[in-house]
Motif scaffolding. Structure first.
Motif, short mmCIF file in Angstrom:
data_model
loop_
_atom_site.label_atom_id
_atom_site.label_comp_id
_atom_site.label_asym_id
_atom_site.label_seq_id
_atom_site.Cartn_x
_atom_site.Cartn_y
_atom_site.Cartn_z
N MET B 1 -28.60 95.42 119.98
CA MET B 1 -30.15 94.81 119.41
C MET B 1 -29.85 93.15 119.48
SD MET B 1 -32.63 95.78 117.90
CE MET B 1 -32.14 97.56 117.39
N TYR B 5 -33.11 91.19 120.76
CA TYR B 5 -33.88 89.96 119.98
C TYR B 5 -33.62 88.70 120.72
CZ TYR B 5 -34.07 86.86 115.91
OH TYR B 5 -34.55 86.09 115.00
N LYS B 78 -38.90 103.87 120.18
CA LYS B 78 -38.47 102.48 120.13
C LYS B 78 -39.90 101.95 120.68
CE LYS B 78 -33.91 102.91 121.86
NZ LYS B 78 -32.78 102.75 122.84
N TYR B 104 -40.69 94.71 116.64
CA TYR B 104 -39.93 95.82 117.44
C TYR B 104 -39.30 96.70 116.16
CZ TYR B 104 -36.34 98.38 120.05
OH TYR B 104 -35.99 99.37 120.61
N TYR B 105 -39.69 98.01 116.49
CA TYR B 105 -39.42 99.12 115.70
C TYR B 105 -38.74 100.28 116.36
CZ TYR B 105 -42.74 97.43 112.11
OH TYR B 105 -43.47 96.60 110.93
N GLU B 106 -37.63 100.84 115.54
CA GLU B 106 -37.02 102.03 115.97
C GLU B 106 -37.35 103.00 115.18
OE1 GLU B 106 -32.95 101.24 117.26
OE2 GLU B 106 -33.70 100.09 119.07
N LYS B 111 -36.99 96.41 113.15
CA LYS B 111 -35.57 95.79 113.40
C LYS B 111 -35.60 94.02 113.67
CE LYS B 111 -33.28 99.63 113.80
NZ LYS B 111 -32.25 99.54 113.00
N GLY B 128 -34.72 92.64 109.52
CA GLY B 128 -33.61 93.88 109.75
C GLY B 128 -32.35 92.90 109.54
N ASP B 129 -31.39 93.15 110.81
CA ASP B 129 -30.21 92.47 110.57
C ASP B 129 -29.99 91.08 110.76
OD1 ASP B 129 -29.31 95.16 110.03
OD2 ASP B 129 -28.63 95.46 111.94
#
Lengths: 258, 258
Positions: B1, B5, B78, B104-106, B111, B128-129
């Protein structure tokens, strides 16, 4: 006059540094007339700074200034019009999007105006015998374009109440913007990012823009089409001269009750 | 990821340079649904650029994108959500105050999101993270403050019509701002220059801010308090989670007909 203009540019920048410095501390906020009419210790201190500088350099000049309601007839002699922080709500909440404004008149004739967007470090200045500039780069005069390729700036209250049937005008354009603070809004007119601005404001809110605008093809009038009085809070418009008749035809005024 | 990113940050900056370059030429402007719903050749070219880059790097990823109505279920695999120029009217008239947005999505989980204010060169990204940053400087989480020390951002039409009785909420605050362009407005929420934002917008207008806001204490919901559908234009609010109940109590909805 060149010296006086250079002096004004110097002290407005110094006042900007003062404000930035004071922003490091917490603000003392007071309510003036109502819950959204605020003043801070920094407004007062900045005004005191500007007045002291002017009094020192030009002891016999007069003042019109926001804090403390300092009045003088605009037509009487040499008069500085000062707004230490225009857009105090933006200053408090956003810590950006506020301006220092200064205008200088002699016997009612505007000699120069200055609007300093402190956080963006953008100084709009000139008018009278001086070129109107943004950070010393000349600004272009108003270039005509149709309403339907333009944006209108407006005071939130006037927009919400549809004062003067402003919605009819706005509907002819690409829309309306509400930035808060007359100074910031009127610089966007001077840059042609807004075609016109409507608000309910005081002399220190419109003096600087009126002088600069005059040189670039704009006019500052009351919504009834009269000269503002430089004494009281009035509903005014800042519009291109060449669009005045069109804009007035779309407003509902006492003279124009369509 | 991390790679994805970093890739997103790279191509959004490249897209910004593309737009700046195209701004030297005159724009081809077309009307979409009505006179103030515009699109330019640069919107389309920028979207084509972003999609080509993504397709090249991640051939099996899906898209939701503004121009041409490119659709995909947000919950299916995705998915990139793209708005090549958010605030097209500002782009055309002001040549500033517009943004490129990517999210951006999963499988329906956000995300990361990115909002790039091209002319101010301000990249808001993360979620997200990832830490939410403005030009790689971490943004603070929402710090509670009272409504009467806050500003509200709103879509001009909803404000003028007083949709959901928004005036009742606005009257509790220091006022309302209308900047045009959901992206620019929502970055002002993320920076705590506005406490909340109300508009009538599409998935590509809210996806990036929703992801970043989630990390900073905000929530993106419909005015009825539901999750947005990521398929249609909806009236939404972007508000601090800790202020949601207070704000909802001031809105007039089907569930709350005060």
């Amino acid at each position: 006059m060149e010296d006086k203009y250079a002096f004004a540019k110097t002290i407005i920048k110094e006042a900007g540094l003062l404000i930035k410095d004071r922003m490091k501390d917490s603000l003392a906020i007071e309510i003036k007339t109502q819950h959204d009419d605020l003043v801070t210790n920094v407004d007062q201190e900045t005004q005191d700074f500007l007045i002291a500088k002017i009094k020192q350099a030009y002891p016999s000049d007069h003042m019109i200034a926001e804090e403390g309601g300092i009045c003088h007839a605009i037509t009487d002699g040499k008069v500085w019009v000062l707004d230490p922080i225009d857009g105090t709500v933006n200053f408090i909440v956003q810590k950006a999007n506020f301006a220092i404004m200064m205008a200088y008149y002699e016997n009612g004739v505007g000699k120069f105006g200055l609007i300093y967007d402190v956080m963006a470090d953008q100084l709009f200045s000139g008018g009278g015998d001086f070129a109107v500039t943004l950070n010393d780069q000349a600004l272009a005069s108003y270039q005509d374009k149709p309403l339907d390729r333009s944006l209108i700036g407006c005071n939130a209250g006037m927009l919400s109440r549809n004062d003067y049937n402003l919605h009819q005008l706005i509907d002819q354009t690409l829309g309306v913007r509400v930035y808060g603070g007359a100074g910031i809004c009127m610089t966007k007119v001077l840059r042609q990012q807004l075609i016109a601005y409507f608000s309910y404001i005081q002399p220190w809110d419109y003096a600087a823009a009126a002088i600069m605008g005059e040189s670039l093809g704009y006019v500052l009038l009351t919504l009834e089409g009269k000269q503002p009085d430089f004494q009281s809070r009035q509903k005014v418009m800042f519009v291109p001269k060449s669009k005045l008749a069109t804009i007035q035809s779309l407003l509902k005024t006492n003279e124009n009750t369509q």
